[in-house]
Motif scaffolding. Structure first.
Motif, PDB file in Angstrom:
ATOM      1  N   GLU A   1      14.716 120.446  16.337  1.00 42.14           N
ATOM      2  CA  GLU A   1      15.508 119.794  15.293  1.00 42.14           C
ATOM      3  C   GLU A   1      15.833 118.352  15.669  1.00 42.14           C
ATOM      4  N   LEU A   2      15.791 117.484  14.668  1.00 45.14           N
ATOM      5  CA  LEU A   2      16.149 116.082  14.877  1.00 45.14           C
ATOM      6  C   LEU A   2      17.672 115.962  14.897  1.00 45.14           C
ATOM      7  N   VAL A   3      18.220 115.462  16.005  1.00 43.57           N
ATOM      8  CA  VAL A   3      19.673 115.321  16.130  1.00 43.57           C
ATOM      9  C   VAL A   3      20.004 113.966  16.759  1.00 43.57           C
ATOM     10  N   GLY A   4      21.282 113.609  16.766  1.00 41.31           N
ATOM     11  CA  GLY A   4      21.730 112.416  17.468  1.00 41.31           C
ATOM     12  C   GLY A   4      22.773 111.627  16.692  1.00 41.31           C
ATOM     13  N   PHE A   5      23.298 110.628  17.367  1.00 35.58           N
ATOM     14  CA  PHE A   5      24.344 109.790  16.779  1.00 35.58           C
ATOM     15  C   PHE A   5      23.870 109.130  15.487  1.00 35.58           C
ATOM     16  N   ASP A   6      22.659 108.529  15.510  1.00 34.51           N
ATOM     17  CA  ASP A   6      22.163 107.851  14.306  1.00 34.51           C
ATOM     18  C   ASP A   6      22.011 108.826  13.137  1.00 34.51           C
ATOM     19  N   VAL A   7      21.568 110.048  13.458  1.00 32.47           N
ATOM     20  CA  VAL A   7      21.331 111.063  12.429  1.00 32.47           C
ATOM     21  C   VAL A   7      22.663 111.422  11.759  1.00 32.47           C
ATOM     22  N   ASP A   8      23.656 111.750  12.591  1.00 30.82           N
ATOM     23  CA  ASP A   8      24.984 112.090  12.049  1.00 30.82           C
ATOM     24  C   ASP A   8      25.605 110.895  11.336  1.00 30.82           C
ATOM     25  N   LEU A   9      25.476 109.713  11.945  1.00 30.49           N
ATOM     26  CA  LEU A   9      26.133 108.533  11.365  1.00 30.49           C
ATOM     27  C   LEU A   9      25.520 108.196  10.005  1.00 30.49           C
ATOM     28  N   LEU A  10      24.191 108.118   9.942  1.00 37.76           N
ATOM     29  CA  LEU A  10      23.584 107.747   8.658  1.00 37.76           C
ATOM     30  C   LEU A  10      23.914 108.788   7.591  1.00 37.76           C
TER      31      LEU A  10
ATOM     32  N   ALA B   1      25.643  99.425  -0.475  1.00 40.04           N
ATOM     33  CA  ALA B   1      26.179 100.792  -0.476  1.00 40.04           C
ATOM     34  C   ALA B   1      26.323 101.304   0.953  1.00 40.04           C
ATOM     35  N   LEU B   2      25.344 101.015   1.804  1.00 38.91           N
ATOM     36  CA  LEU B   2      25.424 101.468   3.205  1.00 38.91           C
ATOM     37  C   LEU B   2      26.545 100.729   3.938  1.00 38.91           C
ATOM     38  N   ASN B   3      26.715  99.441   3.629  1.00 42.16           N
ATOM     39  CA  ASN B   3      27.819  98.709   4.260  1.00 42.16           C
ATOM     40  C   ASN B   3      29.173  99.290   3.855  1.00 42.16           C
ATOM     41  N   SER B   4      29.317  99.676   2.583  1.00 44.18           N
ATOM     42  CA  SER B   4      30.573 100.317   2.146  1.00 44.18           C
ATOM     43  C   SER B   4      30.747 101.651   2.857  1.00 44.18           C
ATOM     44  N   GLY B   5      29.646 102.399   2.979  1.00 38.68           N
ATOM     45  CA  GLY B   5      29.702 103.684   3.676  1.00 38.68           C
ATOM     46  C   GLY B   5      30.085 103.514   5.141  1.00 38.68           C
ATOM     47  N   LEU B   6      29.551 102.460   5.776  1.00 28.95           N
ATOM     48  CA  LEU B   6      29.892 102.191   7.181  1.00 28.95           C
ATOM     49  C   LEU B   6      31.381 101.880   7.323  1.00 28.95           C
ATOM     50  N   GLN B   7      31.889 101.080   6.387  1.00 28.24           N
ATOM     51  CA  GLN B   7      33.317 100.757   6.427  1.00 28.24           C
ATOM     52  C   GLN B   7      34.140 102.034   6.244  1.00 28.24           C
ATOM     53  N   ALA B   8      33.692 102.889   5.312  1.00 30.80           N
ATOM     54  CA  ALA B   8      34.421 104.129   5.024  1.00 30.80           C
ATOM     55  C   ALA B   8      34.452 105.061   6.239  1.00 30.80           C
ATOM     56  N   VAL B   9      33.318 105.195   6.961  1.00 23.00           N
ATOM     57  CA  VAL B   9      33.337 106.097   8.122  1.00 23.00           C
ATOM     58  C   VAL B   9      34.191 105.534   9.260  1.00 23.00           C
ATOM     59  N   ARG B  10      34.300 104.209   9.316  1.00 23.37           N
ATOM     60  CA  ARG B  10      35.197 103.622  10.324  1.00 23.37           C
ATOM     61  C   ARG B  10      36.652 103.898   9.930  1.00 23.37           C
ATOM     62  N   ASP B  11      36.964 103.700   8.625  1.00 27.70           N
ATOM     63  CA  ASP B  11      38.339 103.855   8.162  1.00 27.70           C
ATOM     64  C   ASP B  11      38.834 105.299   8.235  1.00 27.70           C
ATOM     65  N   ASP B  12      37.946 106.267   7.971  1.00 26.83           N
ATOM     66  CA  ASP B  12      38.435 107.656   7.901  1.00 26.83           C
ATOM     67  C   ASP B  12      38.305 108.419   9.219  1.00 26.83           C
ATOM     68  N   GLY B  13      37.912 107.727  10.302  1.00 31.34           N
ATOM     69  CA  GLY B  13      37.894 108.377  11.616  1.00 31.34           C
ATOM     70  C   GLY B  13      36.578 109.054  11.964  1.00 31.34           C
ATOM     71  N   THR B  14      35.646 109.135  11.016  1.00 26.11           N
ATOM     72  CA  THR B  14      34.358 109.800  11.279  1.00 26.11           C
ATOM     73  C   THR B  14      33.572 109.072  12.374  1.00 26.11           C
ATOM     74  N   TYR B  15      33.591 107.749  12.317  1.00 25.73           N
ATOM     75  CA  TYR B  15      32.852 106.953  13.304  1.00 25.73           C
ATOM     76  C   TYR B  15      33.375 107.254  14.718  1.00 25.73           C
ATOM     77  N   ALA B  16      34.705 107.300  14.859  1.00 23.01           N
ATOM     78  CA  ALA B  16      35.304 107.593  16.166  1.00 23.01           C
ATOM     79  C   ALA B  16      34.948 109.011  16.612  1.00 23.01           C
ATOM     80  N   ASP B  17      34.961 109.957  15.675  1.00 21.07           N
ATOM     81  CA  ASP B  17      34.617 111.344  16.008  1.00 21.07           C
ATOM     82  C   ASP B  17      33.171 111.448  16.502  1.00 21.07           C
ATOM     83  N   LEU B  18      32.268 110.736  15.822  1.00 26.81           N
ATOM     84  CA  LEU B  18      30.851 110.806  16.204  1.00 26.81           C
ATOM     85  C   LEU B  18      30.621 110.127  17.548  1.00 26.81           C
ATOM     86  N   THR B  19      31.346 109.045  17.810  1.00 25.02           N
ATOM     87  CA  THR B  19      31.244 108.376  19.108  1.00 25.02           C
ATOM     88  C   THR B  19      31.682 109.341  20.211  1.00 25.02           C
ATOM     89  N   GLU B  20      32.762 110.035  19.951  1.00 27.42           N
ATOM     90  CA  GLU B  20      33.276 111.015  20.908  1.00 27.42           C
ATOM     91  C   GLU B  20      32.247 112.142  21.110  1.00 27.42           C
TER      92      GLU B  20
END
Ligand code: ARG
Length: 235
Positions: free
Chosen positions: A30-39, A211-230
């Motif tokens: 299976e394809l996995v990883g930070f980029d996969v979850d983040l995108l 749209a991707l830039n808005s999505g990136l901002q949204a994942v930073r704002d809602d804590g998803t980005y931090a969760d995926l980094t962790e």
């Protein structure tokens, strides 16, 4: 290429190049990883777009796959460079990296700078920014062309390093750290390149880029980005 469904959702195809842990790799088929979850998280928050599927390419073929509409976005730890911006666009940056000089554990060769690679055998993945640093050394006459081995994937370069077929691998710092944890290699020095990764988009696809830039901002704002980094980088 992208297709629009009845609900006005544009289906997009993402391209990546596994073998770049922890950003993208194969795990139990299976394809996995930070980029996969983040995108995936970013597209979920990108108005009007749905991720249809992932396609795998060699890293050096991703830009052509994008410009010929085989894929709609690249999520592959791809550094935003002026050269690449001549043919594709990028979202805002989502990760910072530098280059590392990776050597065998216990090696007496401990290069401290790119100039120290003179006279040694060097490896990198084809089409990467690590390769372009090596190309610069070749162009300025510091390194012989015959002392450079290009690999389709970084894990193959690391195996050749472990086997003693090459002396050093030039590779992004976060990925170097993962190999240090899992293979018989160490980082002898880092080269400060100040790279930033972005998702690649076609130059005429400004709607997807926004749209991707808005999505990136949204994942930073809602804590998803931090969760995926962790999830992918906590040691
Ligand atoms: N950041 C480097 C570049 O943009 C290496 C990326 C390699 N990525 C991969 N999925 N193999 O050239």
């Amino acid at each position: 290429g992208s297709t629009t469904s009845g609900t006005q959702q544009t289906q997009i195809v993402a391209g990546t190049a596994p073998g770049f842990q922890p950003f993208e790799m194969m795990q139990d088929g299976e394809l996995v990883g930070f980029d996969v979850d983040l995108l995936e998280a970013v597209v979920e928050r990108a108005d009007g777009y749905t991720l249809q599927r992932w396609e795998q390419y060699e890293f050096g073929s991703l830009i052509q796959a994008l410009t010929t509409d085989k894929i709609d976005t690249i999520a592959a730890g791809m550094t935003i460079t002026e050269k690449r911006k001549e043919s594709i666009g990028f979202t805002n940056p989502y990760w910072d990296a530098n280059q590392a000089l990776l050597v065998r554990e216990g090696s007496s060769f401990q290069p401290q700078s790119l100039e120290d690679l003179a006279g040694h055998t060097v490896g990198a993945q084809s089409g990467t920014t690590g390769e372009s640093l090596i190309q610069d050394l070749i162009d300025e006459g510091t390194l012989k062309q015959s002392n450079y081995n290009a690999y389709p994937k970084y894990p193959l370069a690391v195996s050749d390093l472990e086997n003693g077929n090459i002396d050093v691998v030039v590779i992004d710092t976060p990925v170097a750290e993962t190999f240090v944890d899992n293979r018989d290699v160490v980082v002898s020095a880092t080269v400060d390149t100040g790279e930033q990764y972005g998702f690649g988009v076609r130059q005429n696809d400004g709607d997807l880029e926004s749209a991707l830039n808005s999505g990136l901002q949204a994942v930073r704002d809602d804590g998803t980005y931090a969760d995926l980094t962790e999830k992918w980088f906590a040691s």
